[in-house]
Design a protein around this motif. Structure first.
Motif, PDB file in Angstrom:
ATOM      1  N   GLU A  60       0.822  -1.207   0.000  1.00  0.00           N
ATOM      2  CA  GLU A  60       0.000   0.000   0.000  1.00  0.00           C
ATOM      3  C   GLU A  60       0.862   1.267   0.000  1.00  0.00           C
ATOM      4  N   THR A  61       0.344   2.296  -0.673  1.00  0.00           N
ATOM      5  CA  THR A  61       1.018   3.593  -0.715  1.00  0.00           C
ATOM      6  C   THR A  61       0.005   4.689  -0.434  1.00  0.00           C
ATOM      7  N   ALA A  62       0.390   5.617   0.417  1.00  0.00           N
ATOM      8  CA  ALA A  62      -0.404   6.818   0.665  1.00  0.00           C
ATOM      9  C   ALA A  62       0.356   7.981   0.036  1.00  0.00           C
ATOM     10  N   CYS A  63      -0.365   8.835  -0.698  1.00  0.00           N
ATOM     11  CA  CYS A  63       0.274   9.914  -1.443  1.00  0.00           C
ATOM     12  C   CYS A  63      -0.252  11.273  -0.990  1.00  0.00           C
ATOM     13  N   LEU A  64       0.603  12.255  -1.051  1.00  0.00           N
ATOM     14  CA  LEU A  64       0.259  13.622  -0.666  1.00  0.00           C
ATOM     15  C   LEU A  64       0.567  14.558  -1.820  1.00  0.00           C
ATOM     16  N   LEU A  65      -0.403  15.415  -2.151  1.00  0.00           N
ATOM     17  CA  LEU A  65      -0.176  16.467  -3.137  1.00  0.00           C
ATOM     18  C   LEU A  65      -0.144  17.793  -2.401  1.00  0.00           C
ATOM     19  N   THR A  66       0.918  18.557  -2.642  1.00  0.00           N
ATOM     20  CA  THR A  66       1.102  19.856  -1.990  1.00  0.00           C
ATOM     21  C   THR A  66       1.244  20.943  -3.041  1.00  0.00           C
ATOM     22  N   GLY A  67       1.263  22.168  -2.581  1.00  0.00           N
ATOM     23  CA  GLY A  67       1.580  23.282  -3.455  1.00  0.00           C
ATOM     24  C   GLY A  67       3.069  23.304  -3.749  1.00  0.00           C
ATOM     25  N   THR A  68       3.510  24.335  -4.410  1.00  0.00           N
ATOM     26  CA  THR A  68       4.892  24.427  -4.866  1.00  0.00           C
ATOM     27  C   THR A  68       5.930  24.405  -3.744  1.00  0.00           C
ATOM     28  N   ALA A  69       5.558  24.793  -2.522  1.00  0.00           N
ATOM     29  CA  ALA A  69       6.514  24.792  -1.402  1.00  0.00           C
ATOM     30  C   ALA A  69       6.742  23.401  -0.837  1.00  0.00           C
ATOM     31  N   GLY A  70       5.970  22.420  -1.280  1.00  0.00           N
ATOM     32  CA  GLY A  70       6.168  21.044  -0.841  1.00  0.00           C
ATOM     33  C   GLY A  70       5.819  20.814   0.613  1.00  0.00           C
ATOM     34  N   VAL A  71       6.448  19.810   1.204  1.00  0.00           N
ATOM     35  CA  VAL A  71       6.141  19.428   2.579  1.00  0.00           C
ATOM     36  C   VAL A  71       6.706  20.406   3.605  1.00  0.00           C
ATOM     37  N   ALA A  72       7.494  21.377   3.149  1.00  0.00           N
ATOM     38  CA  ALA A  72       8.010  22.400   4.061  1.00  0.00           C
ATOM     39  C   ALA A  72       6.983  23.502   4.315  1.00  0.00           C
ATOM     40  N   ALA A  73       5.929  23.557   3.509  1.00  0.00           N
ATOM     41  CA  ALA A  73       4.894  24.577   3.694  1.00  0.00           C
ATOM     42  C   ALA A  73       4.203  24.360   5.032  1.00  0.00           C
ATOM     43  N   PRO A  74       3.874  25.432   5.742  1.00  0.00           N
ATOM     44  CA  PRO A  74       3.258  25.287   7.068  1.00  0.00           C
ATOM     45  C   PRO A  74       1.998  24.428   7.068  1.00  0.00           C
ATOM     46  N   GLU A  75       1.189  24.507   6.021  1.00  0.00           N
ATOM     47  CA  GLU A  75      -0.036  23.716   5.988  1.00  0.00           C
ATOM     48  C   GLU A  75       0.236  22.245   5.655  1.00  0.00           C
ATOM     49  N   ALA A  76       1.344  21.960   4.987  1.00  0.00           N
ATOM     50  CA  ALA A  76       1.668  20.590   4.588  1.00  0.00           C
ATOM     51  C   ALA A  76       2.481  19.841   5.638  1.00  0.00           C
ATOM     52  N   ARG A  77       3.253  20.565   6.419  1.00  0.00           N
ATOM     53  CA  ARG A  77       4.166  19.939   7.382  1.00  0.00           C
ATOM     54  C   ARG A  77       3.462  18.955   8.327  1.00  0.00           C
ATOM     55  N   PRO A  78       2.341  19.326   8.973  1.00  0.00           N
ATOM     56  CA  PRO A  78       1.718  18.358   9.884  1.00  0.00           C
ATOM     57  C   PRO A  78       1.139  17.132   9.171  1.00  0.00           C
ATOM     58  N   THR A 122      -2.576   4.760   8.685  1.00  0.00           N
ATOM     59  CA  THR A 122      -2.706   3.541   9.508  1.00  0.00           C
ATOM     60  C   THR A 122      -3.918   2.722   9.065  1.00  0.00           C
ATOM     61  N   ALA A 123      -5.021   3.395   8.766  1.00  0.00           N
ATOM     62  CA  ALA A 123      -6.228   2.706   8.305  1.00  0.00           C
ATOM     63  C   ALA A 123      -5.980   1.988   6.974  1.00  0.00           C
ATOM     64  N   LEU A 124      -5.150   2.570   6.137  1.00  0.00           N
ATOM     65  CA  LEU A 124      -4.829   1.941   4.856  1.00  0.00           C
ATOM     66  C   LEU A 124      -4.141   0.607   5.104  1.00  0.00           C
ATOM     67  N   ALA A 125      -3.283   0.550   6.106  1.00  0.00           N
ATOM     68  CA  ALA A 125      -2.598  -0.699   6.433  1.00  0.00           C
ATOM     69  C   ALA A 125      -3.566  -1.716   7.007  1.00  0.00           C
ATOM     70  N   SER A 126      -4.453  -1.264   7.896  1.00  0.00           N
ATOM     71  CA  SER A 126      -5.367  -2.221   8.536  1.00  0.00           C
ATOM     72  C   SER A 126      -6.436  -2.742   7.585  1.00  0.00           C
ATOM     73  N   SER A 127      -6.757  -1.976   6.553  1.00  0.00           N
ATOM     74  CA  SER A 127      -7.799  -2.439   5.625  1.00  0.00           C
ATOM     75  C   SER A 127      -7.303  -3.577   4.755  1.00  0.00           C
ATOM     76  N   LYS A 128      -5.985  -3.777   4.676  1.00  0.00           N
ATOM     77  CA  LYS A 128      -5.397  -4.838   3.840  1.00  0.00           C
ATOM     78  C   LYS A 128      -4.975  -6.049   4.644  1.00  0.00           C
ATOM     79  N   ASP A 129      -5.073  -5.977   5.973  1.00  0.00           N
ATOM     80  CA  ASP A 129      -4.650  -7.127   6.810  1.00  0.00           C
ATOM     81  C   ASP A 129      -5.656  -8.240   6.783  1.00  0.00           C
TER      82      ASP A 129
END
Length: 148
Positions: A23-41, A141-148
């Motif tokens: 399983e893979t979980a993916c995140l799409l962010t704006g141009t600042a990436g995961v360093a952006a304050p809204e993306a960091r958490p 975490t739910a993504l992992a448990s749904s495949k167990d």
């Protein structure tokens, strides 16, 4: 000779490569990436869950104009990458979720911010970073448990 022997590098075992689940979980962010304050958490919560569950996590930044229309291309790319859940954070990525979710009804989207919920779109409040981090962790975490 004793000095040379004492300084000789010891043979350390090769670091083991981390084994991930399918399983893979993916995140799409704006141009600042995961360093952006809204993306960091969101990214921090995803990484915490990955360490605990071995679910792969990855992120992609919207390149070019920061519009919902442009973000749709990047969201579609994540769908084609077979992400089990796609999280979107930031104005442009969140704006692109609705149209992309309608085009790909089998994909699961989570928008952190102002979006319209739908059959395959969950909308999460993005105002409290601690809550956002916990929600992101729980989603992976739910993504992992749904495949167990």
């Amino acid at each position: 000779m004793v000095v040379g022997w004492a300084l000789w590098p010891t043979a350390e075992p090769e670091p083991r490569q981390r084994e991930y689940r399918a399983e893979t979980a993916c995140l799409l962010t704006g141009t600042a990436g995961v360093a952006a304050p809204e993306a960091r958490p969101v990214w921090t919560g995803m990484q915490e869950a990955s360490l605990a569950t071995q679910v792969k996590v990855q992120f992609l930044e919207v390149d070019g104009p920061q519009t919902g229309e442009n973000a749709e291309t990047f969201l579609a790319s994540l769908v084609q990458s077979r992400c089990g859940v796609i999280l979107a954070v930031g104005e442009a990525p969140v704006q692109g979720v609705g149209t992309t979710a309608a085009r790909f009804p089998a994909a699961k989207f989570v928008a952190f911010g102002a979006a319209t919920p739908g059959p395959n779109v969950v909308v999460e409040d993005a105002t409290d970073p601690e809550t956002v981090q916990r929600k992101a962790r729980d989603l992976v975490t739910a993504l992992a448990s749904s495949k167990d």
